[in-house]
Design a protein around this motif. Structure first.
Motif, mmCIF file in Angstrom:
data_model
loop_
_atom_site.group_PDB
_atom_site.id
_atom_site.type_symbol
_atom_site.label_atom_id
_atom_site.label_comp_id
_atom_site.label_asym_id
_atom_site.label_seq_id
_atom_site.Cartn_x
_atom_site.Cartn_y
_atom_site.Cartn_z
ATOM 1 N N LEU A 1 -2.689 2.194 -4.308
ATOM 2 C CA LEU A 1 -2.134 3.546 -4.246
ATOM 3 C C LEU A 1 -3.181 4.547 -3.801
ATOM 4 N N VAL A 2 -2.820 5.348 -2.800
ATOM 5 C CA VAL A 2 -3.635 6.493 -2.377
ATOM 6 C C VAL A 2 -2.887 7.740 -2.803
ATOM 7 N N THR A 3 -3.524 8.569 -3.632
ATOM 8 C CA THR A 3 -2.835 9.708 -4.224
ATOM 9 C C THR A 3 -3.841 10.776 -4.616
ATOM 10 N N ALA B 1 -8.856 14.327 3.150
ATOM 11 C CA ALA B 1 -9.479 13.226 2.411
ATOM 12 C C ALA B 1 -8.571 11.994 2.325
ATOM 13 N N PRO B 2 -7.264 12.133 2.014
ATOM 14 C CA PRO B 2 -6.410 10.939 2.067
ATOM 15 C C PRO B 2 -6.388 10.289 3.447
ATOM 16 N N GLY B 3 -6.470 11.093 4.501
ATOM 17 C CA GLY B 3 -6.516 10.532 5.847
ATOM 18 C C GLY B 3 -7.766 9.698 6.074
ATOM 19 N N VAL B 4 -8.902 10.143 5.543
ATOM 20 C CA VAL B 4 -10.136 9.371 5.678
ATOM 21 C C VAL B 4 -10.040 8.068 4.887
ATOM 22 N N ILE B 5 -9.422 8.113 3.706
ATOM 23 C CA ILE B 5 -9.235 6.881 2.933
ATOM 24 C C ILE B 5 -8.390 5.889 3.731
ATOM 25 N N ALA B 6 -7.314 6.384 4.361
ATOM 26 C CA ALA B 6 -6.463 5.505 5.171
ATOM 27 C C ALA B 6 -7.262 4.871 6.302
ATOM 28 N N ASP C 1 -2.473 -1.241 -9.162
ATOM 29 C CA ASP C 1 -3.507 -2.219 -9.469
ATOM 30 C C ASP C 1 -4.860 -1.738 -8.943
ATOM 31 N N VAL C 2 -4.826 -1.045 -7.808
ATOM 32 C CA VAL C 2 -6.028 -0.424 -7.246
ATOM 33 C C VAL C 2 -5.676 1.009 -6.887
ATOM 34 N N LEU C 3 -6.479 1.954 -7.355
ATOM 35 C CA LEU C 3 -6.179 3.373 -7.169
ATOM 36 C C LEU C 3 -7.314 4.061 -6.427
ATOM 37 N N PHE C 4 -6.969 4.768 -5.348
ATOM 38 C CA PHE C 4 -7.899 5.674 -4.680
ATOM 39 C C PHE C 4 -7.337 7.080 -4.833
ATOM 40 N N SER C 5 -7.988 7.881 -5.663
ATOM 41 C CA SER C 5 -7.523 9.231 -5.952
ATOM 42 C C SER C 5 -8.482 10.235 -5.323
ATOM 43 N N LEU D 1 0.867 -1.179 0.000
ATOM 44 C CA LEU D 1 0.000 0.000 0.000
ATOM 45 C C LEU D 1 0.900 1.223 0.000
ATOM 46 N N ALA D 2 0.766 2.057 -1.033
ATOM 47 C CA ALA D 2 1.632 3.224 -1.181
ATOM 48 C C ALA D 2 0.817 4.503 -1.091
ATOM 49 N N PHE D 3 1.445 5.521 -0.514
ATOM 50 C CA PHE D 3 0.880 6.862 -0.469
ATOM 51 C C PHE D 3 1.787 7.766 -1.285
ATOM 52 N N SER D 4 1.184 8.551 -2.178
ATOM 53 C CA SER D 4 1.974 9.482 -2.990
ATOM 54 C C SER D 4 1.241 10.814 -3.070
ATOM 55 N N MET D 5 1.725 11.771 -2.274
ATOM 56 C CA MET D 5 1.142 13.105 -2.234
ATOM 57 C C MET D 5 2.071 14.102 -2.931
#
Length: 307
Positions: A235-237, A267-272, A249-253, A208-212
């Motif tokens: 990926l959360v970005t 918003a990225p914090g809520v996704i996490a 493979d799975v993207l949450f933008s 699981l990667a975070f890219s801000m």
């Protein structure tokens, strides 16, 4: 006796099928779906990214103005429209305007008096990001499925480099309460490569990667190493398209707050947090056992102040 965290884990379970069909997807999600073509050229991706980031304004630009804003030729815009399934730029613009008008109709237009000061404007921007995320969460099944996959990956690697390290550290700290082997990677270069390769050799299946923003070149390189090693990437970005997003493979933008000198990440914090919830739901017996064990250890060693 259950701890407050155990009670929350049970009470907050995400339920599959609780969809809200009347809730239209967020504009960025609609555009990602619209532009999801595997063979867009780099110039076409720049056009797509500009439209995603500036939809309410860009939807009403002429082909000349759009080309000038992006820094491409007018024929490039025409080819882009054809590449994403439209007969030409006018047809694409009509679709973009429908999305943009829906966005504008979704909330009140703030005038100068009601907008408040810069700090309030920054909060307003984050509220908009959260509202868009809420619309994206109308169907929770994708979150539930990813939570199951992350839960099953042992070890589970969490990657966040440079400014993204804070989100990765938060996620890893919490995930260790409910998962037996969580490996945190916050240093790039060969250190990251070693950790990713070792995780795969140990049986891990997901990272699981975070890219801000600003997005680090070393993040992209690390994701490519992970993929070459056989790891799947979630990926959360904030990026909808581009090289980093392409590796997932799975993207949450989702949007980040960019009104102040440094970005904020509501918003990225809520996704996490939602992914952590999905992981707890994926294996409730393991979650319960691990939380009980941690409560005993924390009480024994007095980790926390008593409320």
């Amino acid at each position: 006796m259950s701890s407050p965290q155990q009670a929350r884990a049970q009470a907050s379970a995400i339920t599959s099928g609780k969809t809200a069909p009347e809730a239209e997807a967020a504009p960025a999600s609609q555009l990602r779906t619209l532009f999801d073509r595997p063979r867009l050229s780099p110039g076409q991706r720049r056009i797509a990214q500009y439209l995603i980031e500036h939809i309410t304004e860009a939807a009403f630009l002429s082909i000349t103005d759009l080309a000038d804003r992006v820094g491409v030729s007018q024929p490039s815009v025409t080819r882009f429209a054809a590449a994403v399934g439209f007969s030409g730029y006018p047809a694409l613009r009509e679709k973009l305007q429908a999305i943009a008008l829906g966005t504008l109709a979704g909330g009140p237009v703030a005038d100068d008096e009601s907008r408040g000061n810069e700090l309030q404007a920054a909060v307003d921007a984050e509220i908009e990001n959260l509202e868009n995320l809420r619309r994206d969460f109308a169907d929770p099944d994708r979150m539930i499925e990813l939570g199951r996959k992350l839960s099953e990956s042992t070890p589970l690697t969490i990657l966040g480099l440079r400014i993204s390290a804070s989100l990765a550290e938060y996620f890893a700290y919490a995930a260790r309460r409910i998962h037996p082997d969580v490996r945190l990677v916050t240093r790039g270069g060969s250190v990251a490569y070693d950790a990713l390769l070792q995780s795969r050799e140990a049986g891990g299946t997901w990272v699981l990667a975070f890219s801000m923003p600003r997005h680090a070149q070393e993040t992209l390189t690390a994701l490519r190493v992970a993929r070459s090693a056989g790891l799947k990437i979630a990926l959360v970005t904030d990026l909808a398209l581009g090289d980093v997003a392409d590796e997932a493979d799975v993207l949450f933008s989702t949007g980040t707050g960019s009104r102040l000198v440094f970005d904020s990440y509501a918003a990225p914090g809520v996704i996490a947090a939602a992914l952590l919830q999905a992981m707890t739901d994926a294996d409730p017996e393991r979650t319960q056992a691990r939380l009980e064990e941690y409560e005993q250890i924390s009480d024994q060693h007095q980790f926390f102040l008593r409320d």
